[in-house]
Design an enzyme around this catalytic site. Structure first.
Site, PDB file in Angstrom:
ATOM      1  N   LYS A 161       5.921  -8.083   2.469  1.00  0.00           N
ATOM      2  CA  LYS A 161       5.691  -7.800   3.884  1.00  0.00           C
ATOM      3  C   LYS A 161       4.530  -8.661   4.373  1.00  0.00           C
ATOM      4  O   LYS A 161       3.565  -8.889   3.647  1.00  0.00           O
ATOM      5  CB  LYS A 161       5.356  -6.325   4.107  1.00  0.00           C
ATOM      6  CG  LYS A 161       6.458  -5.376   3.670  1.00  0.00           C
ATOM      7  CD  LYS A 161       6.203  -3.946   4.133  1.00  0.00           C
ATOM      8  CE  LYS A 161       4.865  -3.380   3.750  1.00  0.00           C
ATOM      9  NZ  LYS A 161       4.617  -3.389   2.285  1.00  0.00           N
ATOM     10  N   ASP A 171      -1.260  -8.476   1.142  1.00  0.00           N
ATOM     11  CA  ASP A 171      -0.036  -8.585   0.350  1.00  0.00           C
ATOM     12  C   ASP A 171       0.318 -10.042   0.086  1.00  0.00           C
ATOM     13  O   ASP A 171       0.685 -10.416  -1.033  1.00  0.00           O
ATOM     14  CB  ASP A 171       1.130  -7.915   1.085  1.00  0.00           C
ATOM     15  CG  ASP A 171       1.010  -6.399   1.128  1.00  0.00           C
ATOM     16  OD1 ASP A 171       0.020  -5.869   0.596  1.00  0.00           O
ATOM     17  OD2 ASP A 171       1.896  -5.756   1.708  1.00  0.00           O
ATOM     18  N   GLY A 230       0.811  -1.196   0.000  1.00  0.00           N
ATOM     19  CA  GLY A 230       0.000   0.000   0.000  1.00  0.00           C
ATOM     20  C   GLY A 230       0.849   1.254   0.000  1.00  0.00           C
ATOM     21  O   GLY A 230       1.951   1.279   0.540  1.00  0.00           O
ATOM     22  N   SER A 231       0.344   2.312  -0.629  1.00  0.00           N
ATOM     23  CA  SER A 231       1.019   3.598  -0.575  1.00  0.00           C
ATOM     24  C   SER A 231       0.863   4.192   0.825  1.00  0.00           C
ATOM     25  O   SER A 231       0.055   3.747   1.631  1.00  0.00           O
ATOM     26  CB  SER A 231       0.436   4.539  -1.626  1.00  0.00           C
ATOM     27  OG  SER A 231       0.670   4.040  -2.931  1.00  0.00           O
ATOM     28  N   GLY A 232       1.673   5.212   1.105  1.00  0.00           N
ATOM     29  CA  GLY A 232       1.640   5.838   2.419  1.00  0.00           C
ATOM     30  C   GLY A 232       2.840   5.523   3.272  1.00  0.00           C
ATOM     31  O   GLY A 232       2.958   6.039   4.383  1.00  0.00           O
ATOM     32  N   HIS A 233       3.749   4.652   2.744  1.00  0.00           N
ATOM     33  CA  HIS A 233       4.950   4.269   3.496  1.00  0.00           C
ATOM     34  C   HIS A 233       6.223   4.805   2.844  1.00  0.00           C
ATOM     35  O   HIS A 233       7.313   4.333   3.127  1.00  0.00           O
ATOM     36  CB  HIS A 233       5.046   2.747   3.580  1.00  0.00           C
ATOM     37  CG  HIS A 233       3.839   2.089   4.146  1.00  0.00           C
ATOM     38  ND1 HIS A 233       3.343   2.387   5.393  1.00  0.00           N
ATOM     39  CD2 HIS A 233       2.998   1.145   3.626  1.00  0.00           C
ATOM     40  CE1 HIS A 233       2.263   1.647   5.633  1.00  0.00           C
ATOM     41  NE2 HIS A 233       2.032   0.900   4.563  1.00  0.00           N
ATOM     42  N   HIS A 287       0.382   0.678   9.821  1.00  0.00           N
ATOM     43  CA  HIS A 287      -0.933   1.123   9.360  1.00  0.00           C
ATOM     44  C   HIS A 287      -1.762   1.668  10.522  1.00  0.00           C
ATOM     45  O   HIS A 287      -2.961   1.875  10.383  1.00  0.00           O
ATOM     46  CB  HIS A 287      -1.703  -0.026   8.698  1.00  0.00           C
ATOM     47  CG  HIS A 287      -0.950  -0.693   7.603  1.00  0.00           C
ATOM     48  ND1 HIS A 287      -0.235  -1.852   7.792  1.00  0.00           N
ATOM     49  CD2 HIS A 287      -0.778  -0.353   6.298  1.00  0.00           C
ATOM     50  CE1 HIS A 287       0.339  -2.207   6.662  1.00  0.00           C
ATOM     51  NE2 HIS A 287       0.036  -1.314   5.740  1.00  0.00           N
TER      52      HIS A 287
END
Length: 330
Positions: free
Chosen positions: A104, A109, A53-56, A218
């Site tokens: 991960k 995922d 996911g984006s945001g990391h 998250h």
């Protein structure tokens, strides 16, 4: 909501367009959500693909380049990419020497990379997979069966990426990636909650004057909440939690990682305390990396990751790398 965005629905696409403009050494497919090295596939070389996911950021797209990943698949914010993205990335970077998926340990995922592996193998790509599960804080948290994958992802991508640049075969690159994961442990601390663009407000409540020990990237719950602690106290707790599980018998690489909103002034101060604890526990530190590498949007806080290394792993860590998020030696 105070965010530097247009609308929540286009956040990832807008970021990918900006990344493409800033980094011509990458090929960024905004529509299909795949980032690859412009020189991919590299002849005679095992390819590494990761994603999430984006945001990391800079994880994972910011680690595409010489010495690390050949391809990355960004999902929506805190949402796994889909199997088609992963299979498309594998096909784009495969030189015939095989592809290693670095995953991960989050349920979405894991499931999607498994499906992508089947799709890629049906197209003749030779695949191997390594699961990163370094977080010692909790087991079976939200979105996870077993331990979460966090800061050690950077160690796996960097060290296995160097092994691939050395033209090691797929089986050896996979074995090194597994060794790095098994030799790494992490623990994170949140001083504030993060806010996703879609929600526009904190994803969980953390009352003023409290912190969360063992937070996930998250915003998943950690071990416990406590009244605010000093940097010294947090370092004692976090490093001891890692050492209790890792029990290193040799030198380590230390990563002091910001969660996104903590300034470097604080991170370097926190690193001083981390180094103090390691010295008191008689753990030799071979290398140290401080900064924002595996983030959680605008969360304030930090994580500590330690990886025990031998001569080979340290040599691969020191090998040249040139990516948007990590570079040295070139």
């Amino acid at each position: 909501m105070r965010m530097l965005i247009n609308v929540p629905e286009t956040v990832v696409a807008d970021a990918l367009r900006g990344m493409a403009a800033a980094h011509p050494e990458l090929t960024v497919d905004v529509d299909k959500r795949v980032i690859v090295r412009r020189d991919a596939p590299v002849a005679g070389k095992v390819a590494l693909v990761s994603g999430g996911g984006s945001g990391h950021e800079p994880l994972h797209g910011g680690f595409v380049g010489v010495g690390m990943l050949d391809g990355a698949c960004p999902g929506e914010v805190f949402t796994s990419p889909v199997p088609d993205q992963m299979a498309r990335a594998a096909a784009a970077v495969d030189s015939g020497e095989g592809v290693l998926f670095i995953v991960k340990n989050y349920t979405g995922d894991v499931l999607n990379f498994d499906m992508a592996a089947e799709l890629a193998e049906d197209e003749g790509v030779r695949l191997a997979k390594v699961l990163v599960n370094d977080d010692v804080a909790v087991t079976d948290s939200l979105y996870t069966a077993g331990r979460r994958g966090t800061g050690a992802t950077l160690f796996v991508e960097k060290i296995a990426g160097a092994a691939a640049e050395d033209r090691m075969p797929l089986e050896r690159v996979e074995a090194i990636a597994r060794q790095v994961n098994e030799s790494s442990r992490s623990f994170g601390v949140a001083l504030s909650a993060c806010s996703t663009p879609a929600k526009g407000s904190p994803t969980f409540e953390l009352p003023p004057g409290e912190l969360e020990l063992g937070i996930g990237i998250h915003g998943e719950p950690g071990r416990e909440r406590r009244p605010m602690m000093t940097s010294r106290e947090i370092a004692d707790f976090a490093v001891d939690a890692v050492l209790e599980d890792l029990r290193p018998s040799g030198p380590v690489i230390a990563l002091v990682n910001g969660m996104g909103a903590t300034p470097l002034l604080e991170l370097y101060g926190f690193n001083a305390e981390v180094q103090r604890v390691l010295a008191e526990r008689e753990v030799p530190v071979a290398r140290t990396l401080v900064g924002n590498y595996v983030t959680s949007l605008d969360m304030a806080g930090a994580s500590v990751t330690l990886c025990q290394v031998d001569e080979e792993l340290l040599r691969l860590w020191d090998a040249p790398v040139q990516t948007p998020g990590l570079r040295w030696g070139r």
